[in-house]
Design an enzyme around this catalytic site. Structure first.
Site, mmCIF file in Angstrom:
data_model
loop_
_atom_site.group_PDB
_atom_site.id
_atom_site.type_symbol
_atom_site.label_atom_id
_atom_site.label_comp_id
_atom_site.label_asym_id
_atom_site.label_seq_id
_atom_site.Cartn_x
_atom_site.Cartn_y
_atom_site.Cartn_z
ATOM 1 C CB VAL A 113 39.718 67.710 103.112
ATOM 2 C CG1 VAL A 113 39.707 66.300 103.688
ATOM 3 C CG2 VAL A 113 38.329 68.325 103.218
ATOM 4 C CB CYS A 114 44.826 67.682 101.345
ATOM 5 S SG CYS A 114 43.857 67.322 99.864
ATOM 6 N N PRO A 115 45.388 68.639 104.313
ATOM 7 C CG PRO A 115 45.366 70.881 104.989
ATOM 8 C CD PRO A 115 44.981 69.984 103.851
ATOM 9 C CD GLU A 117 42.155 62.867 103.816
ATOM 10 O OE1 GLU A 117 41.321 61.952 103.771
ATOM 11 O OE2 GLU A 117 42.691 63.352 102.795
ATOM 12 C CB ILE A 118 48.878 65.139 105.036
ATOM 13 C CG1 ILE A 118 48.373 64.822 103.624
ATOM 14 C CG2 ILE A 118 50.401 65.054 105.076
ATOM 15 C CD1 ILE A 118 48.690 65.886 102.597
#
Length: 261
Positions: A113-115, A117-118
């Site tokens: 999920v993190c990439p 958002e980033i």
């Protein structure tokens, strides 16, 4: 690793929760640039029950009662970060009197999920810049891990070049001071804070590990905040966007608003 593809988890819960299975330790500190590790899928033991699987992405942060509240000064920090493939230092208080800040926390580099958002925030960076706003991303990973991730192509799960800094919180002090640290896992929940030019927290939201955040909603909230600060005798009703009708927070003004919609 931090969660991405799982059943939806709730936002920060007051109930106890089970630790996130399958998350490895953060990238080791090294003076040589590590190669980007291949992402490994989250695995649960065969003996895990259905309820255990359903709650595997539900975590609870410690120190929530001590977390900075909206309307209070944001805890200051001075930390190492990666920007433009260089190591820099970022001090939050340097933005006071100059810019608004979107400060967001994410669990770990090289996850799922993190990439999304980033990179979404980076792709919209120019729009935030027009609103005199800086974006700062934070995780407990080292600057070496951040650098390796930035140097990894997006098609391979990397970030590519970003338009804002990624801060290293290896001591976990920043995550703890903002009330998003999960103590037994040593990673941060998906906390996001909008800090105004006076260094005051004006908005906060904390998602659990499996739930990504909306850049559109962050932008809308920032625009509403800036509007009411520029127009202190007005308030923004639900779903307000620039150009929409605002409201005077008194009996007469509210009647005028409701009569007009």
């Amino acid at each position: 690793m931090a969660a991405c593809c799982s059943s939806l988890a709730t936002a920060v819960s007051s109930s106890s929760a089970k630790p996130l299975a399958g998350i490895p330790p953060a990238a080791p500190h090294s003076l040589s640039l590590p190669r980007a590790p291949a992402a490994r899928p989250l695995r649960l033991s065969a003996s895990s029950s259905r309820s255990a699987r359903a709650s595997s992405f539900v975590a609870r942060a410690g120190g929530v009662d001590d977390a900075p509240l909206v309307g209070n000064k944001a805890p200051d920090f001075d930390a190492e970060a990666v920007f433009d493939q260089e190591f820099i230092n970022v001090k939050l208080s340097d933005y006071i009197g100059k810019k608004y800040v979107i400060l967001f926390f994410y669990p770990l580099d090289f996850t799922f999920v993190c990439p999304t958002e980033i990179t979404a925030f980076s792709d919209r960076y120019d729009e935030f810049e027009k609103l005199n706003t800086e974006i700062l991303g934070v995780s407990i990973d080292s600057v070496f891990s951040h650098l390796a991730w930035v140097q990894t192509d997006r098609k391979s799960g990397g970030l590519g070049d970003l338009k804002y800094p990624l801060i290293s919180d290896v001591t976990k002090s920043i995550s703890k001071s903002f009330g998003v640290l999960i103590p037994d896992q040593g990673i941060a929940l998906r906390g996001l804070f909008i800090i105004d030019k006076e260094g005051v927290i004006q908005h906060s939201t904390i998602n659990n590990l499996a739930i990504g955040r909306s850049v559109d909603e962050t932008m809308r909230t920032l625009q509403a905040l800036q509007y009411v600060q520029d127009n202190p005798d007005e308030v923004c009703p639900a779903g307000w966007k620039p150009g929409d009708k605002s409201m005077k927070p008194d009996p007469k003004g509210s009647k005028e608003y409701f009569a007009a919609i």
